[in-house]
Motif scaffolding. Structure first.
Motif, short mmCIF file in Angstrom:
data_model
loop_
_atom_site.label_atom_id
_atom_site.label_comp_id
_atom_site.label_asym_id
_atom_site.label_seq_id
_atom_site.Cartn_x
_atom_site.Cartn_y
_atom_site.Cartn_z
N UNK A 76 1.13 -1.01 -0.11
CA UNK A 76 -0.20 0.14 0.17
C UNK A 76 1.17 1.38 0.07
N UNK A 77 0.94 2.04 -0.80
CA UNK A 77 1.85 2.70 -0.90
C UNK A 77 1.43 4.42 -0.48
N UNK A 78 0.99 5.62 0.07
CA UNK A 78 0.95 6.69 0.98
C UNK A 78 1.25 7.75 0.86
N UNK A 79 0.13 8.54 0.08
CA UNK A 79 0.41 10.11 0.19
C UNK A 79 -0.68 10.69 -0.66
N UNK A 80 -0.13 12.05 -0.52
CA UNK A 80 -1.55 13.22 -0.49
C UNK A 80 -1.59 12.70 -2.15
N UNK A 81 -3.50 12.84 -2.52
CA UNK A 81 -4.00 12.62 -3.90
C UNK A 81 -3.08 13.65 -4.73
N UNK A 82 -2.92 14.66 -5.05
CA UNK A 82 -2.29 15.75 -5.82
C UNK A 82 -0.99 14.64 -6.11
N UNK A 83 -0.14 13.89 -5.15
CA UNK A 83 0.98 13.61 -5.77
C UNK A 83 0.46 11.90 -6.17
N UNK A 84 -0.34 11.18 -5.57
CA UNK A 84 -0.37 10.49 -6.27
C UNK A 84 -1.00 10.08 -7.60
N UNK A 85 -1.61 10.65 -7.63
CA UNK A 85 -2.68 10.35 -9.21
C UNK A 85 -1.95 11.91 -10.20
N UNK A 86 -1.46 12.20 -9.14
CA UNK A 86 -0.54 13.56 -10.26
C UNK A 86 0.46 13.74 -10.40
N UNK A 87 1.67 14.08 -10.11
CA UNK A 87 2.85 13.75 -10.01
C UNK A 87 3.47 12.36 -9.99
N UNK A 88 2.46 11.33 -9.88
CA UNK A 88 3.46 9.88 -10.00
C UNK A 88 2.51 9.47 -11.36
N UNK A 118 -4.54 24.90 0.08
CA UNK A 118 -5.31 25.39 -1.68
C UNK A 118 -5.09 24.72 -2.16
N UNK A 119 -5.46 25.59 -3.89
CA UNK A 119 -4.92 24.89 -4.64
C UNK A 119 -4.29 24.01 -5.33
N UNK A 120 -3.38 23.78 -4.99
CA UNK A 120 -1.86 22.79 -5.45
C UNK A 120 -2.21 21.90 -4.71
N UNK A 121 -2.68 21.66 -3.87
CA UNK A 121 -2.58 20.40 -2.85
C UNK A 121 -4.52 20.35 -2.91
N UNK A 122 -5.18 20.89 -3.72
CA UNK A 122 -6.97 19.96 -2.97
C UNK A 122 -6.78 19.26 -4.92
N UNK A 123 -7.02 18.42 -4.92
CA UNK A 123 -7.08 17.44 -6.09
C UNK A 123 -8.17 17.07 -6.73
N UNK A 124 -8.53 17.77 -7.68
CA UNK A 124 -9.74 17.72 -7.49
C UNK A 124 -10.17 16.73 -9.09
N UNK A 125 -8.59 16.04 -9.71
CA UNK A 125 -8.20 15.60 -10.63
C UNK A 125 -8.71 14.01 -10.65
N UNK A 126 -7.97 13.92 -9.43
CA UNK A 126 -7.44 12.30 -9.54
C UNK A 126 -8.58 11.35 -10.08
N UNK A 127 -9.82 11.07 -9.71
CA UNK A 127 -10.35 10.34 -9.74
C UNK A 127 -10.41 10.18 -11.80
N UNK A 128 -10.51 11.48 -11.89
CA UNK A 128 -10.89 11.24 -13.74
C UNK A 128 -9.32 10.47 -14.30
N UNK A 129 -8.06 11.05 -13.66
CA UNK A 129 -7.12 10.88 -14.23
C UNK A 129 -6.72 9.14 -14.17
N UNK A 130 -7.24 8.32 -12.71
CA UNK A 130 -7.34 6.64 -12.83
C UNK A 130 -8.42 6.52 -13.42
N UNK A 163 -7.36 4.38 -3.99
CA UNK A 163 -8.12 4.51 -2.72
C UNK A 163 -8.31 6.10 -2.43
N UNK A 164 -9.27 6.39 -2.18
CA UNK A 164 -9.61 8.43 -2.17
C UNK A 164 -9.68 8.44 -0.14
N UNK A 165 -8.79 9.09 0.16
CA UNK A 165 -9.35 9.70 1.59
C UNK A 165 -9.46 11.07 1.76
#
Length: 314
Positions: A76-88, A118-130, A163-165
């Motif tokens: 199970x690898x864990x980080x903020x959604x912005x980094x899990x779905x975005x950066x990686x 704020x906006x840089x960390x509020x990932x509202x795109x992760x479900x779409x990406x995944x 998994x989105x938390x």
């Protein structure tokens, strides 16, 4: 009247990992220098030899998790959604999705309710990406009970899971004896005849409250919890739409590519009906208290109620 119990689903994630860790020696948890925030630090305290801090290197962490999965262990690898779905994203796609490895991604701090970050960390795109990654299962639990069940179900299935938390503590709404979690199966929380609300994540509770307000106006609302965005419970979506003839989706995510997109695609092909998507409307978030942001972006019960009324009055 007793106070409603509230807990953040990221907390549920950490607790569920510890419970699974007690039962399964092959469970390994990775983090990217955010163990305190993602709550995997709870697992680290219990099983330090099975916790790996990869540092602020999220893409590398996903690669490490992929390698571990090839040995038969369940990472199970864990980080903020912005980094899990975005950066990686590239590593999730090519190192996990393409070989269909048994890696579970625990993405915390998703959506507007991240608040002051704020906006840089509020990932509202992760479900779409995944959703675009073939074979990726996506689960967005609504409360503590569902989050714990989702983590267990993710461990038990073979294949990649996102998994989105959330960061914000939310009411526990599924603490009843007949609650049953099953990947890919929506849950009818309230039956109705005039309109269906399909909701996911923290918006499930807000939608239930909005439905109560609509009932007072004489609108019979069906509320369905879609905890699994992919695979979507198409049969239930179509069945309810066929019954009520009007559909609203509610999510703490962009209206583009998330639950609203998934439901719209299913209905377009099977049961076209009038539909309204409620979520983040093609904009970035901003810094502020989580509850106030949900109110401003009309994602609280009152905002949902008002938007549904506008939809019905068209």
């Amino acid at each position: 009247m007793s106070e409603v119990k509230k807990i953040a689903t990221r907390e549920s994630y950490g607790n569920a990992l510890v419970e699974l860790g007690k039962e399964h020696d092959n469970l390994v948890v990775l983090d990217a220098d955010l163990a305190a925030a993602t709550k995997t630090g709870i697992f680290k305290d219990a099983f330090p030899e099975r916790h790996i801090d990869c540092g602020i290197a999220e893409s590398n962490m996903v690669g490490v998790a992929a390698g571990i999965a090839t040995t038969g262990k369940v990472p199970f690898c864990s980080t903020f959604a912005m980094f899990a779905a975005g950066r990686a994203f590239e590593q999730v796609r090519n190192s996990v999705g393409y070989p269909h490895l048994n890696v579970k991604i625990g993405a915390t701090h998703a959506g507007i309710s991240v608040g002051e970050d704020g906006a840089t960390h509020q990932c509202n795109e992760d479900i779409a990406l995944m959703r675009t990654i073939p074979g990726m299962t996506i689960i967005n639990p609504s409360d503590d009970v569902e989050a714990r069940a989702a983590v267990k179900a993710a461990y038990e299935m073979d294949g990649p899971v996102y998994l989105r938390f959330g960061r914000l503590a939310v009411p526990v709404i599924n603490d009843n004896a007949d609650y049953k979690f099953e990947i890919g199966k929506g849950i009818v929380l309230k039956e109705g005849t005039d309109l269906t609300i399909f909701a996911t994540g923290l918006e499930v509770n807000e939608s239930l409250q909005a439905a109560e307000m609509l009932e007072k106006d004489g609108v019979s609302v069906e509320v369905i919890n879609i905890h699994t965005i992919k695979p979507l419970d198409v049969d239930l979506v179509v069945k309810s739409a066929r019954k009520t003839k009007k559909v609203v989706t509610v999510e703490e995510h962009s209206v583009i590519g998330g639950l609203g997109g998934a439901v719209a695609e299913a209905l377009m092909e099977n049961e076209p009906v009038p539909m309204k998507r409620i979520g983040v409307y093609d904009t970035f978030g901003e810094s502020g208290p989580a509850v106030e942001l949900l109110k401003k972006y009309r994602l609280d019960a009152q905002g949902i109620y008002e938007q549904v009324k506008e939809f019905l009055n068209k």
